[in-house]
Design an enzyme around this catalytic site. Structure first.
Site, PDB file in Angstrom:
ATOM      1  N   PHE A   1      15.516 -42.476 -33.493  1.00 25.60           N
ATOM      2  CA  PHE A   1      14.938 -41.389 -34.286  1.00 25.60           C
ATOM      3  C   PHE A   1      15.756 -41.185 -35.570  1.00 25.60           C
ATOM      4  CE2 PHE A   1      14.756 -36.774 -35.306  1.00 25.60           C
ATOM      5  CZ  PHE A   1      13.441 -36.774 -35.739  1.00 25.60           C
ATOM      6  N   GLN A   2      15.070 -41.110 -36.674  1.00 21.09           N
ATOM      7  CA  GLN A   2      15.680 -40.962 -38.008  1.00 21.09           C
ATOM      8  C   GLN A   2      16.695 -42.059 -38.300  1.00 21.09           C
ATOM      9  OE1 GLN A   2      16.871 -36.765 -38.485  1.00 21.09           O
ATOM     10  NE2 GLN A   2      14.859 -36.379 -39.385  1.00 21.09           N
TER      11      GLN A   2
END
Lengths: 577, 202
Positions: free
Chosen positions: A128-129
């Site tokens: 994530f990210q």
């Protein structure tokens, strides 16, 4: 906002266990960082957690978008001469920095950007990210490095600051994985970096080239100096001035160099380039010796290269050897820091006055005044012009303000006409031409030069690209004067469409919100004027207002910036209309 | 712009001495891709000095382009030094491997003769296939492809080029200067300014 006594917190003792995040903040504090522009997020939370109660006076300015953060860092660096520091989180936080990195690289602005990154064990897993920040930022940084272990932080940060501010300055990005931010390690102290064996920021100056340059200058009948931002980056304004005043050579500037010599200095003959002054452009192809100092012969300055100063012998002073002979072949290269090379040159040049030659520039200036400038600065009828706004601003600020401009017609007008008494007073996106630069850069400039008035001159296009930074102004309370020159068009593109695309105005008709209402929503006072009679009073109100103020001036819609060197033409083919 | 430099494109061997740094390969490669220049050959290896890497890059370009590229590469923080040379100025070699069916080779061609005539050697001889190796210039390794093609060449691969600069006295002495905080005039010896066409050192 007032300058407080800056005190760095004492460094932890050797072998004290501290986190990577704490080590980072200690590094910043030893490097003298007083202001950070940033935006928190998941992968940089340990650093923000350490910042929360970090002792000392380090300010953090919460921006509204990471692009705003990095432009603010640039404005800070350009106004103060110090390294701008920017925090952003991983993934989208980091990718939002790209425009600012590219801008800072091409305009040689020293920055250290810290980005959070996912845990090291997640690298490459599409976490994530997660984004490949080192990969993405490589072509737009002077140097970048990914830290995955906290023990690396002191040395890497020391290198980052050294690289950012020395030689030809530029942006550096350090990507720190979350585990390294959290990891505790035995602190071994922080040692500032002054030497990297593979990096030579400046050479030893070779005297024989100074001698050859001086010979050329002394034998010249029609010498001409072009200067750029290098004079300011080298903090060589005084040395530059002494060189000019002894040699008596007329000097013209690139927009990045504006302000290194006061606007009203008798040897300052004006602006170079596509929308520069008439004389400097024409005389480039008349001079016999051209002395370029800390500038890089950008295509917007040279126009058509095969017809550029072919008659002249070229002396090029630059700290970056890759710039020498890149665009214009030099007769004598003077590779070095102009802070060192200029005094050496001044010693060897003869004291002269080139009165006749200088007078020619003034003749061209008079022609330009008659054909363009008088009408632009002192119109008596019709709608308001951008030039008269800048002219009246000059009269009120007396040339003492920092002028931050965005990109487009208003930028050319601001650079052409703004009166600048001091160095580091003209902040603009020169190389990259980044619309949306001015508002956040002005915020940064004010933090970098708190005792100066900062006026952001912005078009109605550019202001809408980073208008969210009004929120930063609101929350930080920074005092920035926002001057929107609204011609209800993307004016520079419209001008080109008029001149080169048969007036086919393709998507340049841009609508604006009610800026005064928008400002009001952010708690910022504002005013909009469309009558000449109100202009002076409105500018006065803006400048005298305690705190930030937004002034919108409605200017004539279809005005063109002249003179102009059309693309593909030689500088001597500059058009007055 | 430059009147003296040859205008025609030719092969240039770019030699880059660097620190060992993750991402540097990318940083150097991007200097070429940004200018839409194809890298014909790229080899990264240790150098004569422990810890210092040596890139050998081959491109087909004009000298003017190559000299500017060389400076852009040398500008990178972890790059110690860049040289560029024409093929005449270097000793260079490439290595190639060829896999062919053993039965055909044994039946139709005389293996011994192939090896002898092409300066090759057999690396592996198995019942089903034989792998030849040869080292030399491009024409030589290309030539053996032609020779082996009629015999059912199964696989071919050629290595990047490696090159030794004829006129170089190595990098040891320079590195010692680089390591000093205040380098002598020697390290700053400026080929770039001394003989402008040779570009360039620091």
């Amino acid at each position: 906002m007032l300058t407080q006594e800056k005190q760095a917190p004492a460094l932890p003792e050797t072998d004290t266990m501290i986190s990577g995040s704490q080590a980072l903040l200690h590094a910043l504090s030893v490097e003298g960082v007083d202001t950070i522009f940033g935006y928190p997020g998941g992968a940089i939370m340990p650093i923000y957690d350490a910042l929360f109660d970090f002792p000392g006076n380090m300010k953090h300015v919460l921006v509204r978008h990471e692009q705003g953060g990095i432009h603010a860092g640039q404005g800070y660096a350009r106004a103060s001469g110090k390294v701008g520091v920017v925090f952003a989180t991983s993934g989208p936080g980091a990718t939002n920095l790209i425009t600012g990195l590219a801008d800072a690289l091409i305009d040689s602005t020293p920055l250290v950007c810290i980005t959070g990154q996912v845990f090291a064990h997640l690298l490459g897993t599409d976490a994530f990210q997660e984004a490949d920040v080192i990969g993405i930022t490589t072509p737009v940084t002077k140097w970048n490095y990914q830290v995955t272990d906290a023990t690396e932080i002191p040395e890497v940060l020391a290198k980052a600051f050294h690289i950012a501010r020395t030689g030809r300055p530029g942006p550096v990005l350090i990507d720190i994985t979350k585990n390294a931010q959290l990891q505790k390690f035995a602190f071994q102290g922080y040692k500032r970096c002054d030497h990297i064996r593979s990096y030579r920021p400046k050479p030893i100056v070779r005297k024989e080239y100074i001698e050859r340059a001086a010979e050329l200058i002394n034998s010249a009948q029609k010498p001409f100096v072009l200067w750029g931002q290098g004079v300011m980056l080298g903090a060589a304004e005084q040395e530059f001035r002494e060189f000019l005043e002894k040699s008596g050579i007329p000097a013209a500037w690139t927009i990045m160099g504006a302000g290194a010599l006061p606007s009203d200095h008798p040897l300052n003959v004006g602006m170079l380039g596509m929308h520069g002054n008439y004389g400097p452009n024409v005389m480039t192809n008349e001079c016999d010796v051209l002395i370029a100092i800390g500038m890089r012969f950008d295509d917007r300055v040279t126009g058509r290269l095969d017809k550029y100063a072919k008659q002249a012998k070229i002396i090029h002073l630059d700290i970056d050897p890759a710039e020498i002979d890149k665009n214009v072949k030099t007769t004598v290269p003077v590779w070095g820091d102009c802070k060192e090379t200029l005094p050496l040159l001044t010693q060897l040049v003869e004291k002269k006055q080139h009165a006749e030659w200088l007078a020619k520039f003034r003749e061209f200036e008079q022609q330009e005044i008659d054909a363009v400038i008088r009408e632009e600065l002192f119109p008596t009828s019709g709608e308001m012009t951008m030039g008269e706004v800048i002219q009246q601003l000059n009269e009120l600020t007396k040339g003492e303000a920092i002028i931050v401009s965005d990109v487009g017609q208003h930028q050319m007008v601001a650079c052409r006409y703004a009166k600048l008494n001091h160095t580091r007073s003209n902040i603009t996106s020169g190389g990259l031409g980044t619309m949306g630069f001015a508002l956040p850069a002005a915020i940064g400039a004010k933090f970098g030069a708190e005792d100066r008035t900062v006026v952001a001159v912005i078009g109605d296009g550019g202001v809408q690209m980073t208008i969210q930074e009004l929120g930063t102004i609101m929350q930080s309370g920074v005092d920035v004067k926002i001057l929107i020159l609204n011609n209800q068009f993307l004016g520079m593109v419209r001008q080109w469409q008029e001149l080169f695309h048969e007036r086919r105005y393709s998507f340049v008709d841009i609508q604006s919100p009610d800026y005064v209402q928008v400002a009001k929503g952010y708690g910022i006072s504002g005013r909009s004027v469309n009558q000449r009679a109100d202009l002076n009073d409105a500018l006065k109100e803006m400048l005298e207002h305690p705190g930030s103020f937004l002034l919108e001036v409605m200017v004539t819609k279809e005005n063109n910036v002249f003179p102009m060197v059309p693309q593909g033409c030689s500088v001597s083919e500059i058009r007055l209309k | 712009m430059s009147e003296q430099a040859p205008i025609e494109k030719q092969e240039y061997n770019i030699t880059v001495y660097t620190e060992n740094h993750v991402g540097l390969l990318n940083r150097i490669a991007m200097i070429f891709t940004r200018r839409k220049i194809n890298i014909d050959s790229l080899n990264v290896s240790p150098s004569e000095i422990e810890g210092i890497h040596r890139f050998n890059i081959v491109i087909n370009e004009t000298e003017e382009v190559v000299s500017k590229i060389a400076r852009q590469i040398e500008k990178q923080v972890e790059v110690l030094k860049v040289y560029y040379n024409t093929n005449e100025d270097v000793i260079w070699q490439e290595m190639a491997l060829y896999k062919v069916p053993t039965d055909i080779i044994a039946e139709k061609a005389k293996v011994e003769r192939l090896l002898r005539e092409n300066g090759a050697r057999a690396v592996v001889i198995r019942k089903d296939y034989t792998v030849f190796e040869t080292t030399g210039h491009r024409e030589e390794t290309d030539n053996l492809i032609k020779v082996l093609q009629p015999f059912g060449l199964i696989e071919f691969v050629r290595s990047a080029r490696i090159a030794i600069i004829k006129g170089s006295d190595g990098f040891n002495r320079k590195l010692r200067e680089f390591e000093r905080a205040e380098p002598g005039q020697d390290a700053i010896e400026n080929e770039f300014l001394n003989s402008r066409d040779k570009v360039f050192t620091m």
